[in-house]
Enzyme design. Structure first.
Site, mmCIF file in Angstrom:
data_model
loop_
_atom_site.group_PDB
_atom_site.id
_atom_site.type_symbol
_atom_site.label_atom_id
_atom_site.label_comp_id
_atom_site.label_asym_id
_atom_site.label_seq_id
_atom_site.Cartn_x
_atom_site.Cartn_y
_atom_site.Cartn_z
ATOM 1 N N TYR A 138 2.921 -5.663 -6.019
ATOM 2 C CA TYR A 138 2.049 -4.492 -5.948
ATOM 3 C C TYR A 138 0.938 -4.790 -4.950
ATOM 4 C CZ TYR A 138 -0.950 -0.726 -7.941
ATOM 5 O OH TYR A 138 -1.728 0.382 -8.149
ATOM 6 N N LYS A 166 5.731 -2.141 -4.623
ATOM 7 C CA LYS A 166 4.949 -0.903 -4.668
ATOM 8 C C LYS A 166 3.815 -1.063 -3.667
ATOM 9 C CE LYS A 166 2.049 2.086 -7.547
ATOM 10 N NZ LYS A 166 0.810 2.058 -6.777
#
Length: 309
Positions: A138, A166
């Site tokens: 992330y 992500k």
């Protein structure tokens, strides 16, 4: 699960509904999850930035994950944020999520300590080795203070440390470079406003906080963009961009960016009748009644009124 988990599509980072006592409102969270599943989302992400992960205590996290895993019941992958300032803490969060039935954990670089790239890679390796659950990298430098650069992501993929990415960096050029170098990596954008562009560039999916409010819109956008229907994807993106202006309603002389954005998401979902209360975790201050009325007016203009019973 690492071999079979290939994330794609719309995976909204869900808000965490809270009751007047500050505890997790599990009934509202179940309604929110059903709202997402009925819209056709391809996964759900709990305890992310939109879920106020940095502000939840251990008990709240447990209730969120237990409730989500039970409500989803295997219909789509359940992702859970394992975000903290130190590797030991992240391992603990990841192990708990795995024990409670999550399919993967979403991990940032350690925050506060300004880690070197080698330390970031070592962090992911340690979590992977100890947690026993797939990791999604992330990248959110605005909150963490350190980037997952294309070089770092490439090292993580080459060493099987992560199964997906992500990207909430806001760096479209950097995201494009990751897509070029690592075409087999499921890379998802966290951008509400460039979702169509990202999918057309090769992103596997989108993780939009605004998806809490209008998951059907993002499902339509993703479907059109993935099918190569540029005009339809653009039209949906333009409509969602207008909806995204709810995040600018709050007076920033009074509250910060996070309180304004998350407060708007929660207020909109509450106005739609999905959750019971729009409150956020302290120290985030609430929106005013006038600001909530402005959000309600915009929802009405876009035909996003309360759900039918």
């Amino acid at each position: 699960m690492a071999d079979s988990l290939r994330l794609h599509g719309v995976v909204p980072p869900l808000v965490t509904p809270l009751g007047p006592d500050g505890d997790v409102d599990a009934a509202s969270l179940r309604r929110l999850i059903r709202f997402q599943l009925d819209a056709g989302v391809h996964g759900v992400f709990l305890c992310g930035s939109s879920g106020e992960v940095a502000l939840l205590d251990a008990g709240q996290r447990r209730v969120v994950v237990e409730t989500a895993v039970d409500e989803v019941a295997g219909a789509v992958p359940v992702l859970v944020g394992a975000v903290d300032s130190g590797t030991r803490q992240v391992i603990g969060h990841a192990r708990q999520a795995g024990t409670l039935g999550a399919d993967a954990v979403v991990v940032t670089a350690p925050y506060y300590v300004q880690p070197h790239p080698d330390e970031i890679v070592a962090h992911f390796h340690a979590v992977r080795d100890a947690a026993g659950i797939p990791l999604v990298a992330y990248d959110i430098p605005s909150a963490v203070g350190a980037r997952l650069t294309p070089d770092i992501v490439e090292r993580l993929v080459e060493t099987d440390a992560v199964v997906a990415l992500k990207d909430s960096s806001g760096d479209l050029a950097g995201f494009r470079e990751i897509l070029r170098r690592l075409p087999e990596l499921p890379a998802l954008t966290g951008s509400e406003l460039f979702a169509d562009t990202a999918v057309q560039l090769g992103a596997a999916g989108v993780v939009p906080g605004l998806g809490n409010v209008d998951p059907e819109g993002y499902v339509r956008l993703y479907g059109a963009a993935a099918a190569g229907d540029v005009a339809a994807a653009k039209a949906e993106q333009d409509r969602l961009a207008r909806l995204f202006t709810i995040t600018t309603v709050a007076d920033r002389r009074r509250i910060g960016h996070t309180a304004g954005a998350l407060g708007a998401f929660k207020a909109a979902v509450a106005l739609r009748g999905v959750i019971s209360d729009a409150r956020t975790s302290p120290p985030l201050l609430p929106l005013t009644d006038a600001e909530i009325r402005e959000i309600a007016a915009l929802l009405g203009d876009l035909g996003l009124g309360p759900l039918r019973p």
